[in-house]
Scaffold this motif. Sequence first.
Motif, PDB file in Angstrom:
ATOM      1  N   LEU A   1       0.828  -1.204   0.000  1.00 37.23           N
ATOM      2  CA  LEU A   1       0.000   0.000   0.000  1.00 37.23           C
ATOM      3  C   LEU A   1       0.866   1.258   0.000  1.00 37.23           C
ATOM      4  O   LEU A   1       0.559   2.238  -0.684  1.00 37.23           O
ATOM      5  CB  LEU A   1      -0.915  -0.004   1.224  1.00 37.23           C
ATOM      6  N   LEU A   2       1.971   1.225   0.758  1.00 38.92           N
ATOM      7  CA  LEU A   2       2.892   2.365   0.790  1.00 38.92           C
ATOM      8  C   LEU A   2       3.453   2.636  -0.604  1.00 38.92           C
ATOM      9  O   LEU A   2       3.473   3.786  -1.073  1.00 38.92           O
ATOM     10  CB  LEU A   2       4.028   2.086   1.777  1.00 38.92           C
ATOM     11  N   PHE A   3       3.893   1.568  -1.284  1.00 37.73           N
ATOM     12  CA  PHE A   3       4.436   1.734  -2.638  1.00 37.73           C
ATOM     13  C   PHE A   3       3.347   2.163  -3.620  1.00 37.73           C
ATOM     14  O   PHE A   3       3.609   2.925  -4.551  1.00 37.73           O
ATOM     15  CB  PHE A   3       5.101   0.429  -3.100  1.00 37.73           C
ATOM     16  N   THR A   4       2.121   1.671  -3.399  1.00 41.86           N
ATOM     17  CA  THR A   4       1.007   2.082  -4.261  1.00 41.86           C
ATOM     18  C   THR A   4       0.747   3.572  -4.126  1.00 41.86           C
ATOM     19  O   THR A   4       0.548   4.277  -5.122  1.00 41.86           O
ATOM     20  CB  THR A   4      -0.268   1.296  -3.894  1.00 41.86           C
ATOM     21  N   LYS A   5       0.759   4.083  -2.877  1.00 46.49           N
ATOM     22  CA  LYS A   5       0.560   5.518  -2.644  1.00 46.49           C
ATOM     23  C   LYS A   5       1.649   6.328  -3.337  1.00 46.49           C
ATOM     24  O   LYS A   5       1.381   7.355  -3.975  1.00 46.49           O
ATOM     25  CB  LYS A   5       0.564   5.819  -1.145  1.00 46.49           C
ATOM     26  N   LEU A   6       2.882   5.880  -3.183  1.00 45.65           N
ATOM     27  CA  LEU A   6       4.005   6.594  -3.813  1.00 45.65           C
ATOM     28  C   LEU A   6       3.865   6.593  -5.330  1.00 45.65           C
ATOM     29  O   LEU A   6       4.126   7.599  -5.997  1.00 45.65           O
ATOM     30  CB  LEU A   6       5.336   5.942  -3.403  1.00 45.65           C
ATOM     31  N   GLN A   7       3.429   5.449  -5.876  1.00 47.40           N
ATOM     32  CA  GLN A   7       3.241   5.345  -7.320  1.00 47.40           C
ATOM     33  C   GLN A   7       2.138   6.284  -7.802  1.00 47.40           C
ATOM     34  O   GLN A   7       2.281   6.951  -8.828  1.00 47.40           O
ATOM     35  CB  GLN A   7       2.892   3.905  -7.692  1.00 47.40           C
ATOM     36  N   ILE A   8       1.028   6.366  -7.035  1.00 42.13           N
ATOM     37  CA  ILE A   8      -0.074   7.260  -7.394  1.00 42.13           C
ATOM     38  C   ILE A   8       0.405   8.708  -7.414  1.00 42.13           C
ATOM     39  O   ILE A   8       0.132   9.462  -8.353  1.00 42.13           O
ATOM     40  CB  ILE A   8      -1.253   7.078  -6.425  1.00 42.13           C
ATOM     41  N   HIS A   9       1.122   9.106  -6.373  1.00 37.50           N
ATOM     42  CA  HIS A   9       1.618  10.489  -6.300  1.00 37.50           C
ATOM     43  C   HIS A   9       2.629  10.779  -7.399  1.00 37.50           C
ATOM     44  O   HIS A   9       2.652  11.880  -7.958  1.00 37.50           O
ATOM     45  CB  HIS A   9       2.213  10.766  -4.926  1.00 37.50           C
ATOM     46  N   LEU A  10       3.462   9.781  -7.724  1.00 36.61           N
ATOM     47  CA  LEU A  10       4.437   9.965  -8.806  1.00 36.61           C
ATOM     48  C   LEU A  10       3.714  10.137 -10.139  1.00 36.61           C
ATOM     49  O   LEU A  10       4.064  11.020 -10.942  1.00 36.61           O
ATOM     50  CB  LEU A  10       5.384   8.763  -8.868  1.00 36.61           C
ATOM     51  N   ASN A  11       2.691   9.303 -10.371  1.00 44.11           N
ATOM     52  CA  ASN A  11       1.920   9.413 -11.617  1.00 44.11           C
ATOM     53  C   ASN A  11       1.231  10.777 -11.722  1.00 44.11           C
ATOM     54  O   ASN A  11       1.178  11.378 -12.791  1.00 44.11           O
ATOM     55  CB  ASN A  11       0.870   8.300 -11.693  1.00 44.11           C
ATOM     56  N   GLU A  12       0.703  11.253 -10.582  1.00 44.50           N
ATOM     57  CA  GLU A  12       0.056  12.566 -10.588  1.00 44.50           C
ATOM     58  C   GLU A  12       1.066  13.678 -10.838  1.00 44.50           C
ATOM     59  O   GLU A  12       0.777  14.650 -11.534  1.00 44.50           O
ATOM     60  CB  GLU A  12      -0.678  12.795  -9.268  1.00 44.50           C
ATOM     61  N   LEU A  13       2.237  13.537 -10.253  1.00 45.13           N
ATOM     62  CA  LEU A  13       3.295  14.523 -10.480  1.00 45.13           C
ATOM     63  C   LEU A  13       3.658  14.595 -11.959  1.00 45.13           C
ATOM     64  O   LEU A  13       3.809  15.679 -12.537  1.00 45.13           O
ATOM     65  CB  LEU A  13       4.533  14.157  -9.652  1.00 45.13           C
TER      66      LEU A  13
ATOM     67  N   SER B   1      -4.232  16.894  -4.633  1.00 48.65           N
ATOM     68  CA  SER B   1      -3.511  15.862  -3.888  1.00 48.65           C
ATOM     69  C   SER B   1      -2.003  16.026  -3.961  1.00 48.65           C
ATOM     70  O   SER B   1      -1.270  15.410  -3.217  1.00 48.65           O
ATOM     71  CB  SER B   1      -3.899  14.473  -4.406  1.00 48.65           C
ATOM     72  N   ILE B   2      -1.512  16.857  -4.878  1.00 50.20           N
ATOM     73  CA  ILE B   2      -0.072  17.065  -4.987  1.00 50.20           C
ATOM     74  C   ILE B   2       0.380  18.214  -4.095  1.00 50.20           C
ATOM     75  O   ILE B   2       1.314  18.091  -3.316  1.00 50.20           O
ATOM     76  CB  ILE B   2       0.325  17.357  -6.456  1.00 50.20           C
ATOM     77  N   ILE B   3      -0.277  19.369  -4.201  1.00 48.89           N
ATOM     78  CA  ILE B   3       0.038  20.498  -3.340  1.00 48.89           C
ATOM     79  C   ILE B   3      -1.259  21.014  -2.730  1.00 48.89           C
ATOM     80  O   ILE B   3      -2.240  21.206  -3.423  1.00 48.89           O
ATOM     81  CB  ILE B   3       0.765  21.630  -4.092  1.00 48.89           C
ATOM     82  N   LYS B   4      -1.281  21.215  -1.448  1.00 48.37           N
ATOM     83  CA  LYS B   4      -2.506  21.554  -0.732  1.00 48.37           C
ATOM     84  C   LYS B   4      -2.836  23.028  -0.913  1.00 48.37           C
ATOM     85  O   LYS B   4      -2.477  23.870  -0.100  1.00 48.37           O
ATOM     86  CB  LYS B   4      -2.362  21.212   0.761  1.00 48.37           C
ATOM     87  N   LEU B   5      -3.524  23.335  -1.982  1.00 47.48           N
ATOM     88  CA  LEU B   5      -3.895  24.717  -2.256  1.00 47.48           C
ATOM     89  C   LEU B   5      -5.312  25.030  -1.784  1.00 47.48           C
ATOM     90  O   LEU B   5      -5.774  26.158  -1.890  1.00 47.48           O
ATOM     91  CB  LEU B   5      -3.787  25.012  -3.756  1.00 47.48           C
ATOM     92  N   GLY B   6      -6.023  24.036  -1.294  1.00 46.02           N
ATOM     93  CA  GLY B   6      -7.356  24.270  -0.749  1.00 46.02           C
ATOM     94  C   GLY B   6      -8.434  24.416  -1.803  1.00 46.02           C
ATOM     95  O   GLY B   6      -9.569  24.738  -1.496  1.00 46.02           O
ATOM     96  N   ALA B   7      -8.109  24.221  -3.069  1.00 43.99           N
ATOM     97  CA  ALA B   7      -9.117  24.313  -4.127  1.00 43.99           C
ATOM     98  C   ALA B   7      -8.849  23.240  -5.155  1.00 43.99           C
ATOM     99  O   ALA B   7      -7.727  23.042  -5.592  1.00 43.99           O
ATOM    100  CB  ALA B   7      -9.088  25.691  -4.781  1.00 43.99           C
ATOM    101  N   ASN B   8      -9.870  22.530  -5.515  1.00 45.69           N
ATOM    102  CA  ASN B   8      -9.738  21.457  -6.488  1.00 45.69           C
ATOM    103  C   ASN B   8      -9.465  22.011  -7.881  1.00 45.69           C
ATOM    104  O   ASN B   8      -9.903  23.107  -8.217  1.00 45.69           O
ATOM    105  CB  ASN B   8     -11.032  20.643  -6.501  1.00 45.69           C
ATOM    106  N   SER B   9      -8.752  21.244  -8.696  1.00 45.00           N
ATOM    107  CA  SER B   9      -8.456  21.688 -10.061  1.00 45.00           C
ATOM    108  C   SER B   9      -9.740  21.865 -10.869  1.00 45.00           C
ATOM    109  O   SER B   9      -9.783  22.633 -11.825  1.00 45.00           O
ATOM    110  CB  SER B   9      -7.546  20.669 -10.758  1.00 45.00           C
ATOM    111  N   TRP B  10     -10.811  21.144 -10.471  1.00 42.76           N
ATOM    112  CA  TRP B  10     -12.129  21.327 -11.101  1.00 42.76           C
ATOM    113  C   TRP B  10     -12.527  22.797 -11.037  1.00 42.76           C
ATOM    114  O   TRP B  10     -13.009  23.379 -11.990  1.00 42.76           O
ATOM    115  CB  TRP B  10     -13.127  20.463 -10.345  1.00 42.76           C
TER     116      TRP B  10
END
Length: 449
Positions: A163-175, A194-203
């Motif tokens: 699960l730890l590696f899955t989380k890292l993979q998800i964040h890497l893919n998003e990056l 989920s990458i940088i906490k700006l308080g507003a969704n990209s939507w």
Amino acid sequence: MLPRKERVMLYTAVPRLFRSTYIGYVYEISQKFPFILLAERLDPESEKALQNKKWFPYLEKVVRIDQYTGKKRGKWESHRYFSRLAKKIIEEYKPDIVMGGSIVNAFEKYLFRYAQLSKATTVAIQAGFQPSSWEQYDFRYYLLYRDTPKNLKRTIFIREVKLLFTKLQIHLNELIDYWIFPLLLGTYPFFNKSIIKLGANSWVREFDYSVVFSDKEVSVEKTMGRPNKNIFKLSHPLLRESRKIFENAYGIAPVNAKHKRIKNITIMIDVNTYGHRRDNFRYISENDYLKSRIATINMISSILSDQRIFIKPHPTTKSNNFLFLKEYFEKYARNVSIVDPAEPADKYITLSDIVVGFPTPSTTLMTTMYQNPNKIIIYIDLHKEFTGDEFRRYPVINTIENMQQLKHLLLDIKNGRYKQKSLLLPKYKYKSAIDILDEVVKIRKIPKK
């Protein structure tokens, strides 16, 4: 009537949403505005309807995108191809207003990015069911990803490491998707929450305005950071004058037509084969899922024995899962037929007196209550699933949480004691999509060409 000067563009993304919602917007807007439709490969009835100039007088062109229905591309190739295509489309057609439903994949990300860079106004449209909390839905998908049947066979330590590696993979893919690829293609990053906490969704960032169905969705948009003044509330196209196009194109009965009993039931089966309880997030196994669905279907077919039952799997059901469902349900359940997942859901809604669904809440049951208020809609949440109680906000949908409740409801239906609930609708300031676009043009002061 001469068309307006402002050109409108709409991208339909998922093809089934065009048939259930978007065609109503295209019908309304093309009565007044020059219109460019960006679409995936649509069903034959929709394709035929779009060729009728009487229905869509100012529809100038339908441009095929094929992001969902065309050639499969790798991530980098997809970003490069669809960014160029989006830029070319914006430069060629020069829209004043660009509309769509999401920014999930490459084409829509770049389409709305280049639209904003060209000073076009961007408008998000609610096309289907929207949860009351996107954070809850994100957590639900996290649980589904964590507790796959395969993972649960592993030791706790191996599961946690994986699960730890899955989380890292998800964040890497998003990056890579949201930052690196856009920068390599000469534009600034997509600021994903989920990458940088700006308080507003990209939507919120990629659309200037949004159009939603009810106050519930208004509150969701506000929690995501969109100002109230930028949110418009508009009823579903099936509840407006645009219903005409659904009747003409797909044979949906007029809302005031006398209802005739058809003696068919359609049961919608979700693509997920396991889930989690909402009180303690306890895992619900595939076996428990199947057992409860078989018991439910057998009770329905036993009590309403004069009804034919269609089981309609979700369109994204994989072929091997479909074959398994077909063999399993037709072997263990009585008087049922499994239909092709790719067939339009509205076809079976029209064919049926009763429409049944299981968690998680989907667009189909919501569309059913708008398509025909005379249909009996049953939503069965026997496992009290996480996010499974969303339909409680719609009294017209009968939410069932145990087999005794279901039995009483079915007997009431059989014996003529069931009283159809009324569809309660909020008051709407705007009557059509044209009213909203007129308001947007006025607010944004879009220059005349």
